[in-house]
Design an enzyme around this catalytic site. Sequence first.
Site, PDB file in Angstrom:
ATOM      1  N   LYS A 164       0.831  -1.197   0.000  1.00 42.39           N
ATOM      2  CA  LYS A 164       0.000   0.000   0.000  1.00 42.39           C
ATOM      3  C   LYS A 164       0.868   1.252   0.000  1.00 42.39           C
ATOM      4  O   LYS A 164       1.934   1.263   0.622  1.00 42.39           O
ATOM      5  CB  LYS A 164      -0.874   0.053   1.261  1.00 42.39           C
ATOM      6  CG  LYS A 164      -1.977  -0.958   1.370  1.00 42.39           C
ATOM      7  CD  LYS A 164      -2.709  -0.774   2.695  1.00 42.39           C
ATOM      8  CE  LYS A 164      -3.790  -1.816   2.911  1.00 42.39           C
ATOM      9  NZ  LYS A 164      -4.951  -1.597   2.032  1.00 42.39           N
ATOM     10  N   ARG A 169     -10.354 -11.512   2.541  1.00 41.27           N
ATOM     11  CA  ARG A 169     -11.269 -12.569   2.099  1.00 41.27           C
ATOM     12  C   ARG A 169     -10.610 -13.940   2.138  1.00 41.27           C
ATOM     13  O   ARG A 169     -11.294 -14.955   2.256  1.00 41.27           O
ATOM     14  CB  ARG A 169     -11.799 -12.234   0.700  1.00 41.27           C
ATOM     15  CG  ARG A 169     -10.781 -12.286  -0.410  1.00 41.27           C
ATOM     16  CD  ARG A 169     -11.221 -11.488  -1.627  1.00 41.27           C
ATOM     17  NE  ARG A 169     -11.225 -10.060  -1.348  1.00 41.27           N
ATOM     18  CZ  ARG A 169     -11.644  -9.125  -2.211  1.00 41.27           C
ATOM     19  NH1 ARG A 169     -12.121  -9.488  -3.382  1.00 41.27           N
ATOM     20  NH2 ARG A 169     -11.609  -7.845  -1.887  1.00 41.27           N
ATOM     21  N   ASP A 227      -3.074  -7.516  -1.520  1.00 39.64           N
ATOM     22  CA  ASP A 227      -3.792  -6.596  -0.639  1.00 39.64           C
ATOM     23  C   ASP A 227      -5.264  -6.977  -0.500  1.00 39.64           C
ATOM     24  O   ASP A 227      -5.998  -6.337   0.237  1.00 39.64           O
ATOM     25  CB  ASP A 227      -3.657  -5.161  -1.160  1.00 39.64           C
ATOM     26  CG  ASP A 227      -4.019  -4.124  -0.115  1.00 39.64           C
ATOM     27  OD1 ASP A 227      -4.023  -4.461   1.083  1.00 39.64           O
ATOM     28  OD2 ASP A 227      -4.299  -2.966  -0.498  1.00 39.64           O
TER      29      ASP A 227
END
Length: 459
Positions: A239, A313, A309
């Site tokens: 990020k 999930r 990233d």
Amino acid sequence: MDLTFAAADAPVIPLHVIEQDSLEDWLADQPDRVATWVRGAGFTAALGTTLLVPDAGGAPEMALAGYGDAGARARGRFHLATAAMQLPEGAYAFHGLDPARAGEESLGWLLAHYGFDRYREQKPALARLVPPEGVDPARLQAIAAGEALTRDLINTPASDMGPADLEGACATLASAHGASIDVIRGDALLEQNFPMIHAVGRAAAQAPRLIDMRWGNTGPTLTLVGKGVCFDTGGLNLKPGASMGLMKKDMGGAATVLGLAQMIMALALPVRLRVLVPAVENAVAGNAFRPGDILTARNGKTVEINNTDAEGRLVLADALACAAEDPPDLLISMATLTGAARVAVGPDLSPYFTDDAPFAAALEAAAVQVADPVWRMPFHTPYETMIEPGIADLDNAPKGGFAGAITAALFLRRFAGPARYAHFDIYGWNPEPKPARPKGGVGMGARAILQALPRVLDL
């Protein structure tokens, strides 16, 4: 902080809750001395305003809280929490408040006393509230304590809230309520078939783990699954700094299900509760999982990694697959999962997905009752093709950027099995201070779920 009501024997100061269009009628019923003081102070009963009225000797005789009008109140919630912060020390009792709003305003008053004081002394409100007739003080205090737990967990930085610390918080909660807890750590995750939890967390200094807490011996079964990514660098798809700044809150799903679990256990709801928290840090090291890798989940489905990233999930998938092996009567997952959900509904609403219309109806009615707003999003089955890359069963990060919250929810649904299932894609953070909700970590959806459970599970 002390999130409790005033003692029953405390000297009470009446707090008159006055709408703007009722102010003159109220003043007409007061002694001239009071009316003169109120008019001289310029009090208009605008929403969020307060005024202390002294007696002839200068001691507080009463207090006033402006309640504005219906239009102003519709733009927020917990309006009388402002009075809790503005009034001086003492015990106050509502007068003139619509009984239908007593529960919301009483809870807001309690939550106004919250302050995150782990690293710096806070100055919470000193004004205490005598619980109004018709509200259940023990219930509201239990809810406030659960919300405070959620906020504390989210607000704590990853230096003190890594996977091991999150496990410690779960253990403390379990001990307080007589729950059992089992934890699978490190390479044991591979041995016990939790490969995606292991893959996401193996590069971090603290080992990944699956925390499994159980409570209750009778009643319907309820399983809560919370995303416990204690910090998310983005992995090898690193990020940018601006996007990494709030990533201590990426365990907000875990924090919220733990807060909800505290409420359920403290209120002794007749359910068999299970809480699953995959606790990891998505870090960068030589053994980090990579873009292009194909992972095999606990239920045998293969997943192509197109962005490291999109890790939440993955860990949820293994936990949901585990939950589905012993299908509960209701299965709920909560996660700070997608930026797409924030773009869709902003930070104040809890978007959720379900195919269960009775659950949705019960939840939305409950959300209005307890001022915990939710918004139903679609499990839009035609988008299933977007999460099917061809080289593997599933794609963890479909290209194109369309419907990101929906495709993430569809991904999770593949692992939830036959149980009644709902997924909440929450934000877990209040970006600006509001009544009863300071800037920082915040629970979302938990109170609505708690309120809906009796109807959903026939308790």
